[in-house]
Design a protein around this motif. Sequence first.
Motif, PDB file in Angstrom:
ATOM      1  N   MET A   9       0.519  -0.763  -0.056  1.00  0.00           N
ATOM      2  CA  MET A   9       0.082   0.209  -0.237  1.00  0.00           C
ATOM      3  C   MET A   9       0.853   1.007   0.063  1.00  0.00           C
ATOM      4  N   HIS A  40       2.324   4.820   0.799  1.00  0.00           N
ATOM      5  CA  HIS A  40       2.012   6.060   1.790  1.00  0.00           C
ATOM      6  C   HIS A  40       2.439   8.124   1.243  1.00  0.00           C
ATOM      7  N   SER A  86       7.436   0.416   7.197  1.00  0.00           N
ATOM      8  CA  SER A  86       6.780   1.362   6.881  1.00  0.00           C
ATOM      9  C   SER A  86       5.454   1.816   7.666  1.00  0.00           C
ATOM     10  N   ALA A  87       5.037   0.246   8.651  1.00  0.00           N
ATOM     11  CA  ALA A  87       4.168  -0.175   9.725  1.00  0.00           C
ATOM     12  C   ALA A  87       3.844   1.027  10.920  1.00  0.00           C
ATOM     13  N   GLY A 105       9.715  -1.112   3.340  1.00  0.00           N
ATOM     14  CA  GLY A 105       9.152  -3.113   4.051  1.00  0.00           C
ATOM     15  C   GLY A 105       7.232  -3.257   4.424  1.00  0.00           C
ATOM     16  N   GLY A 106       7.206  -3.924   4.508  1.00  0.00           N
ATOM     17  CA  GLY A 106       5.520  -3.705   5.278  1.00  0.00           C
ATOM     18  C   GLY A 106       5.741  -3.697   6.954  1.00  0.00           C
ATOM     19  N   SER A 107       6.567  -4.189   7.694  1.00  0.00           N
ATOM     20  CA  SER A 107       7.068  -3.917   9.016  1.00  0.00           C
ATOM     21  C   SER A 107       7.272  -2.815   9.117  1.00  0.00           C
ATOM     22  N   ALA A 140      -1.490   6.089   4.401  1.00  0.00           N
ATOM     23  CA  ALA A 140      -1.667   5.202   3.640  1.00  0.00           C
ATOM     24  C   ALA A 140      -2.718   6.280   2.343  1.00  0.00           C
ATOM     25  N   ALA A 177       9.202   3.950  -0.834  1.00  0.00           N
ATOM     26  CA  ALA A 177       8.428   2.768  -0.737  1.00  0.00           C
ATOM     27  C   ALA A 177       9.446   2.048   0.701  1.00  0.00           C
ATOM     28  N   THR A 189      14.644   4.170   7.940  1.00  0.00           N
ATOM     29  CA  THR A 189      13.636   3.166   7.403  1.00  0.00           C
ATOM     30  C   THR A 189      13.433   4.914   6.349  1.00  0.00           C
ATOM     31  N   TRP A 219      12.012   6.163   2.486  1.00  0.00           N
ATOM     32  CA  TRP A 219      11.421   6.400   1.673  1.00  0.00           C
ATOM     33  C   TRP A 219      11.284   7.055   1.395  1.00  0.00           C
TER      34      TRP A 219
END
Length: 219
Positions: free
Chosen positions: A1, A3, A53-54, A49-51, A64, A47, A38, A42
Amino acid sequence: MPHRLRDGLSWCLCDQQAVFLDLPRDRYFRLAPDDDRTFRQWAKFGAVGGSASARLVEAGILVACDEPQTPQGPTQMAPPSADLGEEACGEAGLIDIGRSLLAQRRAASAIRRGKLASVVTALARDGAATVPDRDTATAVRRIAAAFGSTPLAMRKARQCLPRALGANALCRTAGALPTLVFGIRLEPFGAHCWLQWNAAVIVGDLEQARMFTPILAVP
């Protein structure tokens, strides 16, 4: 997704770290080292990774969005190279000085009445100058000279924001559209605000402004 940066945030790189200004909450902050790396990844590639970006979402940095967007880069502002307050010293009359004092007091009152974000949002929304002065450059020099001539009590460090806002209001009345700049430094942490027109500082002291990295610029 995909962001994007949360609304109300601006940021800069200072000493190889991302530093944020959360204008609605009127605070500056940094991230933990891992999250800082991180975020900078970005900001460069758009972009992560999932964790990872979480964690940035949980920290209130990213939100998002439906479509991929170009990441909002750090605040960019041409470094100032002149100080109009010093150059124009002596060009202001008593009426100019009186107007500068009144403008500063009005700005200070506006800050006390409302949040900083509201004051800055109103400034950005009011982006058009009023009736131009026949000689805008001369008018801006006199404004800078007037603020440079105000009493020392009105020129203390904690007065940098109301002084910049007051000078900005007078400049716009004269037909100029300067930029309100917020800057920060680290070790020790400090924040400063100045008003810049092209490459010249109108209010905020050239040498002091050079010590800070711009984190928000409001034209």
